[in-house]
Write a protein that holds these residues in place. Structure first.
Motif, PDB file in Angstrom:
ATOM      1  N   LEU A 332       0.818  -1.211   0.000  1.00 44.56           N
ATOM      2  CA  LEU A 332       0.000   0.000   0.000  1.00 44.56           C
ATOM      3  C   LEU A 332       0.854   1.264   0.000  1.00 44.56           C
ATOM      4  N   SER A 333       1.892   1.283   0.835  1.00 42.92           N
ATOM      5  CA  SER A 333       2.732   2.484   0.917  1.00 42.92           C
ATOM      6  C   SER A 333       3.382   2.773  -0.426  1.00 42.92           C
ATOM      7  N   GLY A 334       3.825   1.738  -1.114  1.00 45.37           N
ATOM      8  CA  GLY A 334       4.441   1.946  -2.417  1.00 45.37           C
ATOM      9  C   GLY A 334       3.478   2.562  -3.406  1.00 45.37           C
ATOM     10  N   GLU A 335       2.221   2.088  -3.411  1.00 46.23           N
ATOM     11  CA  GLU A 335       1.239   2.638  -4.344  1.00 46.23           C
ATOM     12  C   GLU A 335       0.884   4.084  -4.006  1.00 46.23           C
ATOM     13  N   VAL A 336       0.798   4.380  -2.707  1.00 50.28           N
ATOM     14  CA  VAL A 336       0.531   5.767  -2.317  1.00 50.28           C
ATOM     15  C   VAL A 336       1.683   6.665  -2.760  1.00 50.28           C
ATOM     16  N   MET A 337       2.893   6.188  -2.584  1.00 49.43           N
ATOM     17  CA  MET A 337       4.054   6.989  -2.992  1.00 49.43           C
ATOM     18  C   MET A 337       4.081   7.192  -4.502  1.00 49.43           C
ATOM     19  N   ARG A 338       3.756   6.143  -5.259  1.00 43.35           N
ATOM     20  CA  ARG A 338       3.704   6.291  -6.723  1.00 43.35           C
ATOM     21  C   ARG A 338       2.655   7.332  -7.107  1.00 43.35           C
ATOM     22  N   ALA A 339       1.508   7.301  -6.440  1.00 44.44           N
ATOM     23  CA  ALA A 339       0.457   8.277  -6.736  1.00 44.44           C
ATOM     24  C   ALA A 339       0.921   9.701  -6.425  1.00 44.44           C
TER      25      ALA A 339
END
Length: 381
Positions: A332-339
Motif C-alpha cells: 500500500l505504501s508503495g502505491e501511495v508513494m507512486r500516486a
C-alpha cells in the motif's frame, strides 16, 4: 577520535567558518543598515529644517522602527508600524498635555492606546507599537510650545521610511526567485532522503525526514512574504514597474509549489510507514522518487539562473510516463508513494509554465505492469 594535535587546526577552521557566517550575515543586511541610516538622517532633516522642530527625536526613531519592523514585508508592514507609532504618540501627547505625567497617567494612556489600536483592526505589532510610543511620550514631557509636534515627527519619520521602502527596497527583487529555488532544492533533498529511507528501512532517518518535510512549510511562507512585497514594490514604485511581469511570474509559482509540498508530505509519511512495517516498495518506484529529485535540481538551477525552468519538462514528462506502470508486488505504501510522484510531476510541470490540463496530459492513466490493463484516471491532479 581526533587527536589533541589536530585541535589548533580545528579551532582555526571553526573560527574561519564563524567569520564567514558573520560576514555573510552583514552582507545580507548591509542594504537594510544603509537604509536605516539614510532614513533616520532624512527624517531628522525634514522635521528640523522643513518643519522647524527644535528636537525632532521621534522622526528618526519612527523611521528606524518602521524600516526595521517591516523588514521582509516592507510596504504593508511599513504602513502598519507607522500608523501604530503615530497613534501611540498622538494619544500620549493628548493625555500628557491635558493630564500631565505620572504613574496613573502612564497606566491609563498605554491601555487606551493599545485598546484603540485593537479596535481599528491593528495587528499585534501595531498594537504593541502604539503602547510603547504612548508610554515614551507620557514619560517624556514635551517642552513648552512643543505639544503635538512629536506626533507630527512620528508621521514624518514613518512617511520617509515608507517612501524609502517603496523606492529603494532592502529586499532585492531577485530574492523571491532565489527563495523559490531554495524551496525546490529542499524538496529535492527531502525526496532523496525518502528514497534512502525506502532502500535502507532506516526508521530514525524516516522520522527526521518527516520533520524536515513538515518544516518546509516555513520556507514556503517566507516565499509568500517575499513575493507579496516584490509585487507591491513594483506596482507602487514608478522606477520598477517594468519588473512587474517577472515579479508576477514568481508569484505564479506559489500555488504549484504549495501543492507539491503537500503531496511531498504524504509521500514522506508513507515512506516512514513502509519502512516501519517493512512493506514492499518496488525498486522502480524508488527510482521514480530519486529521478524526481533530479528534476527538482534542474528546476532550482534554472531559477537561480533567472530562467523559466523549461528544460526540466522533458525529464518530468518521461517520469510521468514511467509512473503509469503498476508493479503488482507493491504494498500500500508503495502505491501511495507512486500516486504522490504522479501528482508532483503534474504540479512541477505547471511550475515550469504549462497549463494544468496540458501538464496532466503528460501523466497517462495507470496500467498493470505487463498486461496493458488501464487503471485510474489519466489526470492524477
Amino acid at each position: 577520535m581526533p587527536s589533541a594535535s589536530d585541535l589548533p587546526a580545528r579551532v582555526a577552521a571553526r573560527s574561519r567558518s564563524e567569520a564567514r557566517i558573520r560576514t555573510d550575515r552583514l552582507g545580507s543586511r548591509l542594504a537594510f543598515i544603509v537604509q536605516c541610516g539614510f532614513g533616520a538622517a532624512l527624517a531628522w532633516w525634514a522635521a528640523r529644517d522643513l518643519f522647524a522642530h527644535a528636537m525632532p527625536f521621534f522622526a528618526p526613531v519612527t523611521a528606524i522602527i518602521t524600516l526595521g519592523m517591516s523588514y521582509g514585508q516592507r510596504v504593508r508592514r511599513a504602513v502598519e508600524v507607522m500608523i501604530g507609532v503615530a497613534l501611540g504618540v498622538l494619544i500620549g501627547d493628548l493625555f500628557s498635555h491635558v493630564f500631565g505625567s505620572g504613574v496613573l497617567q502612564l497606566l491609563f494612556v498605554v491601555m487606551v492606546a493599545m485598546a484603540i489600536a485593537s479596535l481599528v483592526g491593528a495587528g499585534l505589532v501595531l498594537t504593541i507599537q502604539a503602547g510603547v510610543q504612548a508610554a515614551i511620550i507620557t514619560t517624556l514631557v514635551a517642552a513648552p510650545g512643543q505639544a503635538f509636534t512629536r506626533w507630527l515627527d512620528a508621521v514624518i519619520g514613518g512617511s520617509v521610511a515608507l517612501v524609502i521602502g517603496v523606492l529603494v527596497p532592502a529586499t532585492g527583487l531577485q530574492r523571491p526567485r532565489q527563495q523559490a529555488a531554495r524551496v525546490v532544492e529542499e524538496i529535492s533533498a527531502i525526496l532523496r532522503e525518502s528514497a534512502t529511507v525506502i532502500r535502507t528501512g532506516d526508521t530514525a532517518l524516516a522520522a527526521r525526514t518527516l520533520e524536515r518535510a513538515r518544516a518546509s512549510e516555513s520556507m514556503l511562507d517566507e516565499l509568500r512574504n517575499l513575493t507579496s512585497e516584490g509585487v507591491a514594490v513594483v506596482r507602487l514604485s514608478p522606477f520598477r514597474r517594468r519588473h512587474l511581469p517577472g515579479a508576477q511570474a514568481i508569484a505564479d509559482l506559489l500555488e504549484p509549489l504549495d501543492r507539491t509540498i503537500r503531496n511531498l508530505r504524504v509521500l514522506v509519511r508513507r515512506a516512514s510507514v513502509g519502512a516501519r512495517r517493512h512493506e514492499v516498495v518496488p525498486p522502480a518506484y524508488v527510482d521514480l522518487v530519486q529521478d524526481l529529485a533530479q528534476s527538482c535540481d534542474d528546476i532550482a538551477r534554472e531559477l537561480h539562473e533567472r530562467h523559466q525552468p523549461v528544460s526540466a519538462r522533458a525529464g518530468l514528462q518521461r517520469l510521468g510516463e514511467r509512473s503509469a506502470a503498476i508493479d503488482p508486488s507493491s504494498g500500500l505504501s508503495g502505491e501511495v508513494m507512486r500516486a504522490q510522484v504522479r501528482s508532483m510531476v503534474v504540479d512541477l510541470l505547471v511550475l515550469t509554465g504549462l497549463p494544468l490540463d496540458e501538464a496532466g496530459s503528460y501523466v497517462p492513466a495507470s496500467v498493470r505492469d505487463g498486461d496493458g490493463d488501464e487503471l485510474g484516471p489519466a489526470d492524477p491532479s
